[in-house]
Design a protein around this motif. Structure first.
Motif, PDB file in Angstrom:
ATOM      1  N   ARG A  38       0.840  -1.206   0.000  1.00 23.76           N
ATOM      2  CA  ARG A  38       0.000   0.000   0.000  1.00 23.76           C
ATOM      3  C   ARG A  38       0.869   1.247   0.000  1.00 23.76           C
ATOM      4  N   ARG A  65     -15.350  -3.549  12.725  1.00 24.86           N
ATOM      5  CA  ARG A  65     -16.076  -3.326  11.479  1.00 24.86           C
ATOM      6  C   ARG A  65     -16.790  -4.605  11.054  1.00 24.86           C
ATOM      7  N   GLY A  80      -8.045   1.940   6.122  1.00 19.18           N
ATOM      8  CA  GLY A  80      -7.299   3.188   5.990  1.00 19.18           C
ATOM      9  C   GLY A  80      -8.090   4.274   5.305  1.00 19.18           C
ATOM     10  N   GLN A  81      -7.573   5.504   5.412  1.00 16.43           N
ATOM     11  CA  GLN A  81      -8.253   6.635   4.787  1.00 16.43           C
ATOM     12  C   GLN A  81      -8.261   6.516   3.270  1.00 16.43           C
ATOM     13  N   ASP A  82      -7.189   5.946   2.712  1.00 15.41           N
ATOM     14  CA  ASP A  82      -7.119   5.795   1.263  1.00 15.41           C
ATOM     15  C   ASP A  82      -7.864   4.562   0.759  1.00 15.41           C
ATOM     16  N   LYS A  83      -8.317   3.723   1.688  1.00 14.08           N
ATOM     17  CA  LYS A  83      -9.083   2.503   1.369  1.00 14.08           C
ATOM     18  C   LYS A  83      -8.353   1.633   0.348  1.00 14.08           C
TER      19      LYS A  83
END
Length: 109
Positions: A38, A65, A80-83
């Motif tokens: 990532r 989740r 994560g924020q960026d998925k």
């Protein structure tokens, strides 16, 4: 089958992390590989099929989740924020982390 091939049509590489012995760091290596890829700008998917201790959701801090079903199957948790990491784990299908895995109904499919 044709449906399985079309689901993997966009996948360029598959890495398999396995061992015949428990406690050797398979989940740690898988998590670190995913994070490193990532960070290199890659999109990553992890399929955590550890029946005895699915720990990758905890390692990626997404154990609270849930996955959801849609017409084409299970929708993974995006991390994560960026998925950029899509995670599917048996851990998401258990009500409590120490529950036994029982295969029946839609979860079996």
């Amino acid at each position: 089958t044709l449906a399985e091939r079309s689901n993997l049509a966009g996948v360029q590489h598959i890495l398999l992390v396995l061992s015949g012995k428990g406690g050797v760091g398979k989940s740690t290596i898988s998590t670190e590989l995913a994070l490193a890829l990532r960070n290199a700008g890659k999109r990553v998917g992890i399929l955590d099929v550890d029946l005895c201790g699915p720990s990758i959701p905890r390692m990626l801090r997404v154990q609270d989740r849930a996955v959801h079903q849609c017409d084409s199957g299970w929708v993974p948790v995006l991390v994560g924020q960026d998925k950029a990491i899509a995670l599917m784990s048996i851990g998401f299908l258990l009500e409590r982390p120490d529950d036994a895995v029982v295969w029946r109904g839609p979860k079996k499919n």
